[in-house]
Motif scaffolding. Structure first.
Motif, PDB file in Angstrom:
ATOM      1  N   MET A  36      -7.626  33.292 -36.069  1.00 24.11           N
ATOM      2  CA  MET A  36      -7.731  31.909 -35.791  1.00 24.11           C
ATOM      3  C   MET A  36      -7.603  31.441 -34.311  1.00 24.11           C
ATOM      4  N   ASN A  37      -7.438  32.511 -33.584  1.00 19.42           N
ATOM      5  CA  ASN A  37      -7.256  32.336 -32.173  1.00 19.42           C
ATOM      6  C   ASN A  37      -5.872  31.665 -31.688  1.00 19.42           C
ATOM      7  N   HIS A  38      -4.847  32.446 -32.366  1.00 13.63           N
ATOM      8  CA  HIS A  38      -3.370  31.826 -32.425  1.00 13.63           C
ATOM      9  C   HIS A  38      -3.190  30.388 -32.411  1.00 13.63           C
ATOM     10  N   PRO A  39      -3.406  29.926 -33.504  1.00 17.44           N
ATOM     11  CA  PRO A  39      -3.250  28.251 -33.524  1.00 17.44           C
ATOM     12  C   PRO A  39      -1.807  27.711 -33.182  1.00 17.44           C
ATOM     13  N   SER A  40      -1.986  26.437 -32.566  1.00 15.83           N
ATOM     14  CA  SER A  40      -0.870  25.842 -31.955  1.00 15.83           C
ATOM     15  C   SER A  40       0.046  25.344 -33.250  1.00 15.83           C
ATOM     16  N   GLY A  41       1.038  24.565 -32.794  1.00 14.59           N
ATOM     17  CA  GLY A  41       1.871  23.874 -33.924  1.00 14.59           C
ATOM     18  C   GLY A  41       0.972  22.805 -34.681  1.00 14.59           C
ATOM     19  N   THR A  42       0.301  22.247 -33.927  1.00 11.14           N
ATOM     20  CA  THR A  42      -0.657  21.097 -34.633  1.00 11.14           C
ATOM     21  C   THR A  42      -1.554  21.676 -35.526  1.00 11.14           C
ATOM     22  N   THR A  43      -2.194  22.722 -35.022  1.00  8.96           N
ATOM     23  CA  THR A  43      -3.351  23.158 -36.211  1.00  8.96           C
ATOM     24  C   THR A  43      -2.443  24.036 -37.010  1.00  8.96           C
ATOM     25  N   LYS A  44      -1.504  24.748 -37.071  1.00 11.09           N
ATOM     26  CA  LYS A  44      -0.473  25.128 -37.864  1.00 11.09           C
ATOM     27  C   LYS A  44      -0.236  24.026 -39.172  1.00 11.09           C
ATOM     28  N   GLY A  45       0.136  22.759 -38.526  1.00 15.56           N
ATOM     29  CA  GLY A  45       0.515  21.701 -39.468  1.00 15.56           C
ATOM     30  C   GLY A  45      -0.780  21.294 -40.229  1.00 15.56           C
ATOM     31  N   LEU A  46      -1.943  21.461 -39.981  1.00 13.36           N
ATOM     32  CA  LEU A  46      -3.163  21.117 -40.430  1.00 13.36           C
ATOM     33  C   LEU A  46      -3.425  21.914 -41.504  1.00 13.36           C
ATOM     34  N   PHE A  47      -3.226  23.306 -41.264  1.00 15.15           N
ATOM     35  CA  PHE A  47      -3.611  24.233 -42.297  1.00 15.15           C
ATOM     36  C   PHE A  47      -2.893  23.813 -43.523  1.00 15.15           C
ATOM     37  N   SER A  48      -1.547  23.511 -43.614  1.00 13.24           N
ATOM     38  CA  SER A  48      -1.181  22.868 -45.027  1.00 13.24           C
ATOM     39  C   SER A  48      -1.417  21.337 -45.118  1.00 13.24           C
ATOM     40  N   GLY A  49      -1.183  20.621 -44.152  1.00 16.40           N
ATOM     41  CA  GLY A  49      -1.142  19.310 -44.384  1.00 16.40           C
ATOM     42  C   GLY A  49      -2.510  18.772 -44.626  1.00 16.40           C
ATOM     43  N   ILE A  50      -3.724  19.300 -44.438  1.00 19.27           N
ATOM     44  CA  ILE A  50      -4.942  18.812 -44.759  1.00 19.27           C
ATOM     45  C   ILE A  50      -5.120  18.718 -46.123  1.00 19.27           C
ATOM     46  N   MET A  51      -4.549  19.727 -46.940  1.00 22.79           N
ATOM     47  CA  MET A  51      -4.691  19.864 -48.281  1.00 22.79           C
ATOM     48  C   MET A  51      -3.873  18.654 -49.021  1.00 22.79           C
ATOM     49  N   PHE A  52      -2.763  18.298 -48.474  1.00 22.82           N
ATOM     50  CA  PHE A  52      -2.035  17.036 -49.064  1.00 22.82           C
ATOM     51  C   PHE A  52      -3.062  15.817 -48.978  1.00 22.82           C
ATOM     52  N   LEU A  53      -3.661  15.643 -47.820  1.00 25.71           N
ATOM     53  CA  LEU A  53      -4.470  14.422 -47.463  1.00 25.71           C
ATOM     54  C   LEU A  53      -5.705  14.441 -48.521  1.00 25.71           C
ATOM     55  N   GLY A  54      -6.394  15.669 -48.545  1.00 24.20           N
ATOM     56  CA  GLY A  54      -7.140  15.783 -49.916  1.00 24.20           C
ATOM     57  C   GLY A  54      -6.756  15.319 -51.105  1.00 24.20           C
ATOM     58  N   SER A  55      -5.525  15.635 -51.476  1.00 28.28           N
ATOM     59  CA  SER A  55      -4.797  15.381 -52.698  1.00 28.28           C
ATOM     60  C   SER A  55      -4.507  13.776 -52.746  1.00 28.28           C
ATOM     61  N   LEU A  56      -4.159  13.313 -51.561  1.00 33.11           N
ATOM     62  CA  LEU A  56      -3.916  11.848 -51.467  1.00 33.11           C
ATOM     63  C   LEU A  56      -5.418  10.973 -51.701  1.00 33.11           C
ATOM     64  N   VAL A  57      -6.510  11.481 -51.253  1.00 37.14           N
ATOM     65  CA  VAL A  57      -7.522  10.928 -51.388  1.00 37.14           C
ATOM     66  C   VAL A  57      -8.342  10.866 -52.899  1.00 37.14           C
ATOM     67  N   ALA A  58      -8.000  11.809 -53.394  1.00 33.84           N
ATOM     68  CA  ALA A  58      -8.284  12.123 -55.021  1.00 33.84           C
ATOM     69  C   ALA A  58      -7.485  11.315 -55.828  1.00 33.84           C
ATOM     70  N   LEU A  59      -6.397  10.693 -55.335  1.00 34.21           N
ATOM     71  CA  LEU A  59      -5.543  10.081 -56.468  1.00 34.21           C
ATOM     72  C   LEU A  59      -6.209   8.716 -57.123  1.00 34.21           C
ATOM     73  N   PRO A  60      -6.776   7.881 -56.323  1.00 35.44           N
ATOM     74  CA  PRO A  60      -7.183   6.831 -56.949  1.00 35.44           C
ATOM     75  C   PRO A  60      -8.178   6.927 -58.335  1.00 35.44           C
TER      76      PRO A  60
END
Length: 525
Positions: A66-90
């Motif tokens: 993954m070309n040595h991801p930065s702190g921001t990208t590392k956060g997205l690896f986990s964080g984007i999953m919770f954004l998907g979960s939030l979008v599905a809630l309604p």
């Protein structure tokens, strides 16, 4: 407020006490609880994911690919999953309430499987992140239905234990992922991270295959106008098929009448939790529980343990994976053990002890981190690891299992699925914040970031003390009395004054309808 006093060796339904039963000696109950294992796999899948991401971030093979991801990208690896979960809630309550609890689990599991396939074959960062968004979308749908099925199907004697156990299985998934990632870390190729990713499809595959052997919620059947099926389910699961069993009859009448009262009152919308004092109290608990379960400092370790350990001088990938694996085993032992005390000790004492213990241990954790930063003495770093274990011991006393167990039981059936969405929304927001902000904050200000959590934990303790109430040893429908008093919409033998008034109104409407039909028949003849 309803009384929670129950004699030792008894459980209560509709104001009457009954001797406790041994579920191991009841074939139908035993088989049902075994099958419920496939329902709780939703939580295990969630735990697997967090630990897997933790493990992948510690793998050199993954970092290089993954070309040595930065702190921001590392956060997205986990964080984007919770954004998907939030979008599905309604949409999740409409699936669980409309199609049924089992269909909700299966639809969510199917989406998860598709997402895991894309994640496992990812050839760049963008594809990996997109797959994790849809993984979160699927988890949200299944996660919204699974605890409802458990709490609405279990025998009243065992409901609190099994519902609380649901969320603690997060650690089972986490343990498997932690040690699987550790085992594949020696593979000198991209299979080191692709194998743990592929394995993530196993729990949802098992759910799709086996969840149809689990009986549907009898409360859902009643809400869909199928009381005879609901009675058959209650009889099979709770009384070995005896529909005339007193407990079954009391349960059935209480559930049937309560749901009829709730339907007559038409309190089913998204805004119902804002309309009455009791519902606003529920909303405060739901929102705070979701928030506190994620913003208590636990997110630092759950999704970014490599950064925490790096800050105290433990940078070896092999050692980080071992600590992560052992920590998850310890967490699982503590969290699961505490599930058997929720009715003995009560929810409120567990929440208070848990939050106070987290506050004290996190303050010590912060001090030791500062000492290591100032002196680089190895013993201070080792002491931080010890305090992480102490902190999680207190966290798991309440916030692991009771997050779901307490939240789902305080909601009436008519708003249960929607009410849980408020709690899950705060969980997803908290997890997204943790996954995206924690690695950045740790990288920029290091141990000083812990001070924020020390102050926040003090706020949590005060809030829990004033707003969390006791509900132990109370049948599911009757918990409404703790929040609404005489205005609670409860029917059956335990009916409140308002419940009886609405029952009379319903009976009057039913009699009027019958009279009209008779007049019509006479007129036709």
């Amino acid at each position: 407020m309803a009384s929670t006093s129950v004699s030792s060796g008894h459980f209560r339904v509709a104001g009457k006490e009954f001797p406790k039963i041994n579920w191991l000696k009841s074939p139908n109950l035993r088989s049902t609880y075994f099958l419920l294992f496939f329902v709780i796999l939703t939580s295990a899948t969630n735990g697997y994911d967090s630990s897997m991401v933790n493990g992948l971030l510690s793998l050199d093979q993954f970092a290089e690919y993954m070309n040595h991801p930065s702190g921001t990208t590392k956060g997205l690896f986990s964080g984007i999953m919770f954004l998907g979960s939030l979008v599905a809630l309604p949409i999740t309550p409409y699936i669980a309430d409309g199609l049924g609890r089992r269909w909700g689990i299966c639809i969510g599991a199917f989406i998860m499987i598709l997402a895991v396939v894309v994640q496992s074959v990812s050839f760049n960062v963008q594809m990996f992140i997109a797959a994790r968004f849809f993984l979160g979308f699927g988890v949200s749908i299944a996660h919204a239905a699974a605890p409802l099925l458990i709490t609405e199907l279990c025998h009243p004697q065992h409901r609190a234990i099994f519902t609380t156990i649901y969320n603690t299985t997060w650690y089972l998934g986490s343990i498997v992922a932690a040690w699987l990632t550790y085992g594949t870390s020696t593979i000198p190729s991209q299979w080191a991270w692709r194998i743990p990713s592929i394995f993530q499809a196993l729990p949802p595959l098992l759910q799709i295959t086996c969840v149809w052997f689990v009986p549907e919620s009898p409360r859902w059947y009643i809400s869909k106008g199928k009381p005879e099926i609901a009675l058959a389910v209650l009889a099979k699961v709770h009384a070995e098929g005896n529909a005339d069993d007193e407990v079954v009859q009391l349960e059935f009448e209480e559930v049937k009448d309560t749901l009829a009262i709730e339907k007559q009152a038409e309190q089913t919308g998204w805004l119902e939790l804002f309309k009455t004092r009791g519902n606003r109290h529920r909303l405060l608990i739901l929102v705070s529980a979701g928030m506190f379960s994620q913003w208590s400092g636990n997110g630092l370790v759950s999704y970014y343990i490599s950064g925490v350990l790096d800050s105290i001088g433990i940078t070896d990938s092999d050692m980080q994976l071992k600590i992560n694996g052992v920590l998850n085993i310890w967490n699982c032992i503590v969290a699961t053990s505490m599930c058997f005390f929720v009715d003995k000790l009560g929810r409120r004492p567990l929440f208070l002890v848990s939050t106070f213990g987290m506050l004290i241990s996190f303050v010590i954790w912060t001090i030791l981190s500062e000492r290591f930063d100032a002196t680089h003495v190895k013993s201070n770093g080792s002491a931080v690891v010890f305090m992480i274990f102490v902190y999680y011991t207190f966290y798991n006393i309440a916030w692991s299992g009771l997050l779901i167990g307490y939240s789902v039981e305080i909601l009436p059936f008519s708003i249960r699925a929607k009410g849980m969405c408020y709690m899950f929304a705060m969980v997803d927001i908290g997890q997204f914040f943790n996954a995206f902000i924690n690695p950045i904050a740790l990288e920029k200000i290091q141990w000083r970031y812990y001070i924020v959590y020390c102050a926040w934990l003090a706020v949590e303790l005060v809030f829990v003390y004033f707003f969390y109430i006791e509900t132990k040893n109370t049948p599911l429908e009757e918990i409404a009395k703790h929040f609404d008093g005489d205005d609670a919409l409860v029917g059956g033998n335990a009916a409140t004054q308002k419940g009886r008034a609405i029952e009379v109104e319903i009976e009057g409407m039913r009699n009027a309808s019958v009279a009209e039909e008779r007049v019509g028949i006479v007129a036709k003849s």
